[in-house]
Design a protein around this motif. Structure first.
Motif, PDB file in Angstrom:
ATOM      1  N   VAL A  29       0.713  -1.163   0.090  1.00 37.57           N
ATOM      2  CA  VAL A  29       0.013   0.083  -0.155  1.00 37.57           C
ATOM      3  C   VAL A  29       0.961   1.260  -0.021  1.00 37.57           C
ATOM      4  O   VAL A  29       0.577   2.075  -0.746  1.00 37.57           O
ATOM      5  CB  VAL A  29      -1.032  -0.038   1.182  1.00 37.57           C
ATOM      6  CG1 VAL A  29      -1.666   1.187   1.258  1.00 37.57           C
ATOM      7  CG2 VAL A  29      -1.957  -1.335   1.037  1.00 37.57           C
ATOM      8  N   ASN A  30       1.881   1.285   1.066  1.00 38.01           N
ATOM      9  CA  ASN A  30       2.590   2.597   1.170  1.00 38.01           C
ATOM     10  C   ASN A  30       3.544   2.744  -0.127  1.00 38.01           C
ATOM     11  O   ASN A  30       3.854   3.821  -0.787  1.00 38.01           O
ATOM     12  CB  ASN A  30       3.435   2.754   2.353  1.00 38.01           C
ATOM     13  CG  ASN A  30       2.348   2.875   3.561  1.00 38.01           C
ATOM     14  OD1 ASN A  30       1.348   3.248   3.381  1.00 38.01           O
ATOM     15  ND2 ASN A  30       2.948   2.372   4.597  1.00 38.01           N
ATOM     16  N   ASP A  31       4.222   1.879  -0.490  1.00 35.11           N
ATOM     17  CA  ASP A  31       5.255   1.830  -1.623  1.00 35.11           C
ATOM     18  C   ASP A  31       4.695   1.740  -3.033  1.00 35.11           C
ATOM     19  O   ASP A  31       5.380   2.510  -3.742  1.00 35.11           O
ATOM     20  CB  ASP A  31       6.609   0.767  -1.346  1.00 35.11           C
ATOM     21  CG  ASP A  31       7.140   1.249  -0.113  1.00 35.11           C
ATOM     22  OD1 ASP A  31       7.184   2.136   0.296  1.00 35.11           O
ATOM     23  OD2 ASP A  31       7.606   0.009   0.657  1.00 35.11           O
ATOM     24  N   LEU A  32       3.705   0.963  -3.164  1.00 36.45           N
ATOM     25  CA  LEU A  32       3.248   0.495  -4.389  1.00 36.45           C
ATOM     26  C   LEU A  32       1.895   1.033  -4.606  1.00 36.45           C
ATOM     27  O   LEU A  32       1.391   1.047  -5.987  1.00 36.45           O
ATOM     28  CB  LEU A  32       3.286  -0.981  -4.835  1.00 36.45           C
ATOM     29  CG  LEU A  32       4.509  -1.630  -4.689  1.00 36.45           C
ATOM     30  CD1 LEU A  32       4.399  -3.376  -4.617  1.00 36.45           C
ATOM     31  CD2 LEU A  32       5.501  -0.984  -5.333  1.00 36.45           C
ATOM     32  N   ALA A  33       1.202   1.826  -3.855  1.00 33.52           N
ATOM     33  CA  ALA A  33      -0.093   2.289  -3.716  1.00 33.52           C
ATOM     34  C   ALA A  33      -1.160   1.138  -4.191  1.00 33.52           C
ATOM     35  O   ALA A  33      -2.027   1.700  -5.154  1.00 33.52           O
ATOM     36  CB  ALA A  33       0.013   3.449  -4.696  1.00 33.52           C
ATOM     37  N   PHE A  34      -0.818   0.109  -3.851  1.00 34.14           N
ATOM     38  CA  PHE A  34      -1.946  -0.997  -4.101  1.00 34.14           C
ATOM     39  C   PHE A  34      -3.251  -0.510  -3.418  1.00 34.14           C
ATOM     40  O   PHE A  34      -3.239  -0.003  -2.451  1.00 34.14           O
ATOM     41  CB  PHE A  34      -1.473  -2.411  -3.562  1.00 34.14           C
ATOM     42  CG  PHE A  34      -0.583  -3.282  -4.573  1.00 34.14           C
ATOM     43  CD1 PHE A  34       0.053  -2.480  -5.405  1.00 34.14           C
ATOM     44  CD2 PHE A  34      -0.465  -4.305  -4.610  1.00 34.14           C
ATOM     45  CE1 PHE A  34       0.962  -3.261  -6.455  1.00 34.14           C
ATOM     46  CE2 PHE A  34       0.123  -5.129  -5.416  1.00 34.14           C
ATOM     47  CZ  PHE A  34       0.835  -4.459  -6.201  1.00 34.14           C
ATOM     48  N   ASN A  35      -4.387  -0.946  -4.131  1.00 34.99           N
ATOM     49  CA  ASN A  35      -5.591  -0.671  -3.662  1.00 34.99           C
ATOM     50  C   ASN A  35      -6.295  -2.073  -3.227  1.00 34.99           C
ATOM     51  O   ASN A  35      -5.612  -3.269  -3.523  1.00 34.99           O
ATOM     52  CB  ASN A  35      -6.742  -0.001  -4.361  1.00 34.99           C
ATOM     53  CG  ASN A  35      -6.842  -0.431  -5.968  1.00 34.99           C
ATOM     54  OD1 ASN A  35      -6.937  -1.581  -5.948  1.00 34.99           O
ATOM     55  ND2 ASN A  35      -6.940   0.301  -6.679  1.00 34.99           N
ATOM     56  N   SER A  36      -7.373  -2.353  -2.686  1.00 35.02           N
ATOM     57  CA  SER A  36      -7.869  -3.622  -2.466  1.00 35.02           C
ATOM     58  C   SER A  36      -8.173  -4.354  -3.733  1.00 35.02           C
ATOM     59  O   SER A  36      -7.911  -5.795  -3.521  1.00 35.02           O
ATOM     60  CB  SER A  36      -9.327  -3.383  -1.584  1.00 35.02           C
ATOM     61  OG  SER A  36     -10.139  -2.716  -2.349  1.00 35.02           O
ATOM     62  N   MET A  37      -8.366  -3.846  -4.825  1.00 35.28           N
ATOM     63  CA  MET A  37      -8.588  -4.480  -6.162  1.00 35.28           C
ATOM     64  C   MET A  37      -7.084  -5.208  -6.506  1.00 35.28           C
ATOM     65  O   MET A  37      -7.102  -6.178  -7.116  1.00 35.28           O
ATOM     66  CB  MET A  37      -9.268  -3.735  -7.008  1.00 35.28           C
ATOM     67  CG  MET A  37      -9.477  -4.377  -8.400  1.00 35.28           C
ATOM     68  SD  MET A  37     -10.732  -5.943  -8.306  1.00 35.28           S
ATOM     69  CE  MET A  37     -12.147  -5.030  -8.094  1.00 35.28           C
ATOM     70  N   ASP A  38      -6.282  -4.239  -6.448  1.00 36.17           N
ATOM     71  CA  ASP A  38      -4.800  -4.821  -6.720  1.00 36.17           C
ATOM     72  C   ASP A  38      -4.430  -5.856  -5.813  1.00 36.17           C
ATOM     73  O   ASP A  38      -3.590  -6.917  -6.600  1.00 36.17           O
ATOM     74  CB  ASP A  38      -3.872  -3.475  -6.538  1.00 36.17           C
ATOM     75  CG  ASP A  38      -3.996  -2.591  -7.550  1.00 36.17           C
ATOM     76  OD1 ASP A  38      -4.446  -2.758  -8.739  1.00 36.17           O
ATOM     77  OD2 ASP A  38      -3.694  -1.416  -6.964  1.00 36.17           O
TER      78      ASP A  38
END
Length: 82
Positions: A29-38
C-alpha cells in the motif's frame, strides 16, 4: 526457498500491475499504492499460478513482500525444487 518465492511473487505482481521493483521490505500500500482490487488480483493470480488457495482472511496481515514470502513458505504454497 525465499529467493524462488520472491521471484515468483515479482512475476505475479508484474503480470497484474506492471510493477517490477519489489524487495523484501516493499510495502504494497505505502510503496506501491496498491488498493484492495490490486491485492485481490494479485492473490488470484498467485493462486492460479501455484494451484493453491490463500485464505482471504490472512491477506490483511500481508503488508510487506516479506510477509507474503513467509506466508507462502509457512503454508507450503510452493514446492521446493532443487
Amino acid at each position: 526457498m525465499e529467493e524462488k518465492v520472491l521471484e515468483v511473487l515479482r512475476e505475479v505482481v508484474y503480470e497484474v500491475t506492471g510493477i517490477d521493483n519489489l524487495t523484501m521490505d516493499t510495502e504494497f500500500v505505502n510503496d506501491l499504492a496498491f488498493n484492495s482490487m490490486d491485492l485481490a488480483n494479485m492473490v488470484c493470480a498467485f493462486e492460479a499460478r501455484c494451484d493453491k488457495e490463500i485464505d482471504i482472511r490472512d491477506v490483511k496481515n500481508m503488508v510487506q513482500v516479506k510477509d507474503v514470502v513467509r506466508y507462502i513458505i509457512d503454508h507450503g504454497l510452493m514446492e521446493a525444487k532443487d
